[in-house]
Design a protein around this motif. Sequence first.
Motif, PDB file in Angstrom:
ATOM      1  N   ILE A  19       6.703   3.857  -8.535  1.00  0.00           N
ATOM      2  CA  ILE A  19       7.624   2.740  -8.283  1.00  0.00           C
ATOM      3  C   ILE A  19       7.636   2.387  -6.803  1.00  0.00           C
ATOM      4  O   ILE A  19       7.615   1.207  -6.425  1.00  0.00           O
ATOM      5  N   PHE A  20       7.641   3.389  -5.939  1.00  0.00           N
ATOM      6  CA  PHE A  20       7.624   3.147  -4.502  1.00  0.00           C
ATOM      7  C   PHE A  20       6.313   2.469  -4.083  1.00  0.00           C
ATOM      8  O   PHE A  20       6.315   1.553  -3.262  1.00  0.00           O
ATOM      9  N   TYR A  23       6.476  -1.121  -5.053  1.00  0.00           N
ATOM     10  CA  TYR A  23       7.368  -1.824  -4.121  1.00  0.00           C
ATOM     11  C   TYR A  23       6.633  -2.149  -2.826  1.00  0.00           C
ATOM     12  O   TYR A  23       6.702  -3.272  -2.318  1.00  0.00           O
ATOM     13  N   LYS A  26       4.113  -4.934  -3.155  1.00  0.00           N
ATOM     14  CA  LYS A  26       4.684  -6.275  -3.310  1.00  0.00           C
ATOM     15  C   LYS A  26       5.348  -6.785  -2.028  1.00  0.00           C
ATOM     16  O   LYS A  26       5.200  -7.950  -1.673  1.00  0.00           O
ATOM     17  N   TYR A  27       6.086  -5.913  -1.321  1.00  0.00           N
ATOM     18  CA  TYR A  27       6.915  -6.377  -0.210  1.00  0.00           C
ATOM     19  C   TYR A  27       6.415  -5.994   1.173  1.00  0.00           C
ATOM     20  O   TYR A  27       6.888  -6.519   2.160  1.00  0.00           O
TER      21      TYR A  27
END
Length: 99
Positions: A19-20, A23, A26-27
Amino acid sequence: MPISNYFGWFFVVYLFMQIFALYLAKYDKKGTESFSKSYWLEPIAVYAIQSLNYLLLCFTGTGYRDIYDSMTLVCVFTMVFVALHAALTVSRAHDLEAQ
């Protein structure tokens, strides 16, 4: 302790890291190229320092010598090896970028 406990923790850590990573993909627009060499070496040093407890226990521990010797061997071939490999990889990557 059942083996399923280890697999459960492995799965939980994998999910958190995945998940990290998603993230960051994406960001994080800058990427990791802007970080200095010392930024990457700091967590490696902290990991290597944690292995000192096991290494010193082999030389200073009294009683349970067989366990201390076994722990030291495992520590050298896992924690110390991984820390050295990571430090060399970071060092080599930053030397290649400098060229």
